[in-house]
Design an enzyme around this catalytic site. Structure first.
Site, mmCIF file in Angstrom:
data_model
loop_
_atom_site.group_PDB
_atom_site.id
_atom_site.type_symbol
_atom_site.label_atom_id
_atom_site.label_comp_id
_atom_site.label_asym_id
_atom_site.label_seq_id
_atom_site.Cartn_x
_atom_site.Cartn_y
_atom_site.Cartn_z
ATOM 1 N N HIS A 243 0.848 -1.098 0.080
ATOM 2 C CA HIS A 243 -0.153 0.037 0.013
ATOM 3 C C HIS A 243 0.781 1.180 0.018
ATOM 4 O O HIS A 243 1.408 1.650 0.994
ATOM 5 C CB HIS A 243 -0.874 -0.010 1.192
ATOM 6 C CG HIS A 243 -2.333 0.795 1.282
ATOM 7 N ND1 HIS A 243 -2.412 1.751 0.287
ATOM 8 C CD2 HIS A 243 -3.199 0.904 2.053
ATOM 9 C CE1 HIS A 243 -3.372 2.571 0.345
ATOM 10 N NE2 HIS A 243 -3.923 1.968 1.500
ATOM 11 N N HIS B 238 -2.977 6.736 -0.910
ATOM 12 C CA HIS B 238 -3.796 7.181 -0.113
ATOM 13 C C HIS B 238 -3.424 8.084 1.053
ATOM 14 O O HIS B 238 -3.944 8.016 2.023
ATOM 15 C CB HIS B 238 -4.940 6.136 0.315
ATOM 16 C CG HIS B 238 -5.643 5.357 -0.909
ATOM 17 N ND1 HIS B 238 -6.351 4.424 -0.727
ATOM 18 C CD2 HIS B 238 -5.740 5.782 -2.239
ATOM 19 C CE1 HIS B 238 -6.722 3.954 -1.861
ATOM 20 N NE2 HIS B 238 -6.515 4.898 -2.915
ATOM 21 N N TYR C 188 -0.726 7.496 2.919
ATOM 22 C CA TYR C 188 -0.175 6.458 4.341
ATOM 23 C C TYR C 188 1.113 6.563 3.921
ATOM 24 O O TYR C 188 1.893 7.169 2.995
ATOM 25 C CB TYR C 188 -0.872 5.147 4.018
ATOM 26 C CG TYR C 188 -2.268 5.185 4.636
ATOM 27 C CD1 TYR C 188 -2.875 5.702 5.602
ATOM 28 C CD2 TYR C 188 -3.243 4.776 3.410
ATOM 29 C CE1 TYR C 188 -4.328 5.764 5.813
ATOM 30 C CE2 TYR C 188 -4.733 4.738 3.918
ATOM 31 C CZ TYR C 188 -5.252 5.427 4.737
ATOM 32 O OH TYR C 188 -6.366 5.417 5.228
#
Ligand code: FNR
Length: 356
Positions: A176, A179, A181
């Site tokens: 990930h 977004h 993060y």
């Protein structure tokens, strides 16, 4: 030929079709453990015919959780519950993947249905970590800037998460890096003001992601695909751009990444985003066209014809379904019928299968 229902082969893994369940936080864990909710929720989507079921952002360390209710993969004890899920998905002809994550400066909140607010340490929260001591917004806590030892530890946490993911039987790992993060925070000049080798130039800002990719790939057998999700643009002046994404894609390709999952945004609270059907598909298309790396398209893809067009026209190799797959767990079976593809239904449901 229905393109959406052609198998997708990467390394030693064959997905039965091009429909992937997008990773979606369920905020249904305690101490990171998966629960019966995960088994039923994810299992239903495998029954529903998805090619790949991607599990939600799983924190590689407790401080990397968005909320105390996040799924985790930071201890060996997490593996058994995850194994139950991967085993079930496989019995349904699906493949499973897990998204390894660190929430960075967006950590330490409560779950959406508990208010979604920042949690102080006194309320069960913790001090978030980030590339720089810059808060996401005034409502967010100011993170502690990671030092070199802290960065080395993050890479090691992802490595251990990858090892556990392989032990749990996942076919695919997705990192990930989207977004807003941690990995995205390092990549974007809007959140990274470091002056060491992890900040400043493009090469320095993507260094952490590349280190995490190398550590993850090292824990994966050669027959398992590694995917990365990015926010292909910050949609903000001075932020990460589509051209940065293309440049990154080339580096990721050389580092053994098999697919770039192209989402966008969420690193700054205000951005000018032209939200509409398939509004992010163009980034998957650009990366695929300019680099040859396989891509995934995601975001407001809600009907079978639309998904078929994306794959058939070569804009992306796979389509990820988020909210539509929450509305309809059987979306892939329904889409196959609508598009005239003859797919296998679960034996238990065979008598309900509509005639083509
Ligand atoms: C998400 N999304 C998301 N994305 C991600 O990369 N990791 C995650 O854990 C989550 N969690 C999550 C939870 C919930 C409830 C939703 C609705 C969304 C984003 C999701 O994967 C997807 O990219 C977006 O929802 C856009 O796709 P759709 O919903 O328009 O198909």
């Amino acid at each position: 030929m229905v393109h959406l229902f052609q198998p997708f082969i990467q390394r030693g893994v064959t997905l039965r079709n091009r429909l992937v369940i997008s990773p979606m936080c369920q905020y249904s864990s305690e101490n990171g453990f998966s629960t019966d909710w995960h088994l039923v929720h994810l299992g239903s989507r495998a029954v529903g015919g998805a090619g790949l079921v991607l599990l939600e952002a799983a924190a590689v360390t407790p401080a990397g959780r968005i909320t105390p209710d996040d799924l985790g993969i930071w201890q060996d004890e997490h593996v058994a519950g995850l194994r139950r899920i991967t085993d079930f998905i496989r019995t349904q002809g699906g493949a499973s993947g897990i998204q390894l994550a660190h929430a960075g400066r967006k950590a330490s909140h409560n779950s959406p249905w508990k208010g979604g607010k920042a949690l102080s340490p006194a309320e069960g929260g913790w001090l978030p970590l980030g590339p720089s001591a810059l808060a996401f917004s005034p409502e967010y806590p100011t993170p502690q800037a990671l030092d070199k030892a802290g960065i080395t530890q993050i890479v090691e946490d992802f490595r251990q998460g990858a090892r556990r993911a392989m032990e749990a039987g996942f076919e695919v790992i997705e990192l990930h890096a989207a977004h807003g993060y941690l990995l995205h925070e390092f990549m974007s000049p809007l959140s990274n003001e470091r002056t060491d080798e992890y900040g400043g130039s493009f090469e320095n800002r993507v260094r952490l992601l590349l280190e995490v990719v190398a550590a993850t790939r090292a824990e994966m057998p050669a027959d398992r695909p590694l995917w990365v999700r990015i926010s292909a643009t910050d949609w903000t002046e001075g932020g990460w751009t589509a051209d940065d994404s293309v440049r990154l894609a080339r580096l990721l390709q050389d580092a053994g990444v098999d697919l770039l999952d192209c989402s966008t945004a969420a690193n700054v609270p205000k951005a000018d985003i032209p939200v509409g059907p398939g509004y992010q598909v163009r980034f998957a298309e650009q990366v695929r066209r300019e680099t040859g790396l396989a891509t995934g398209a995601v975001g407001l893809i809600t009907d079978a014809q639309q998904a078929e067009e994306i794959v058939a026209s070569g804009k992306a190799d796979v389509v990820l379904l988020g909210r539509e797959s929450l509305r309809d767990a059987y979306f892939p079976l329904h889409a196959a019928h609508e598009l005239g593809a003859d797919v296998k239904w679960p034996e238990q449901y065979e008598r309900a299968k509509p005639k083509l």
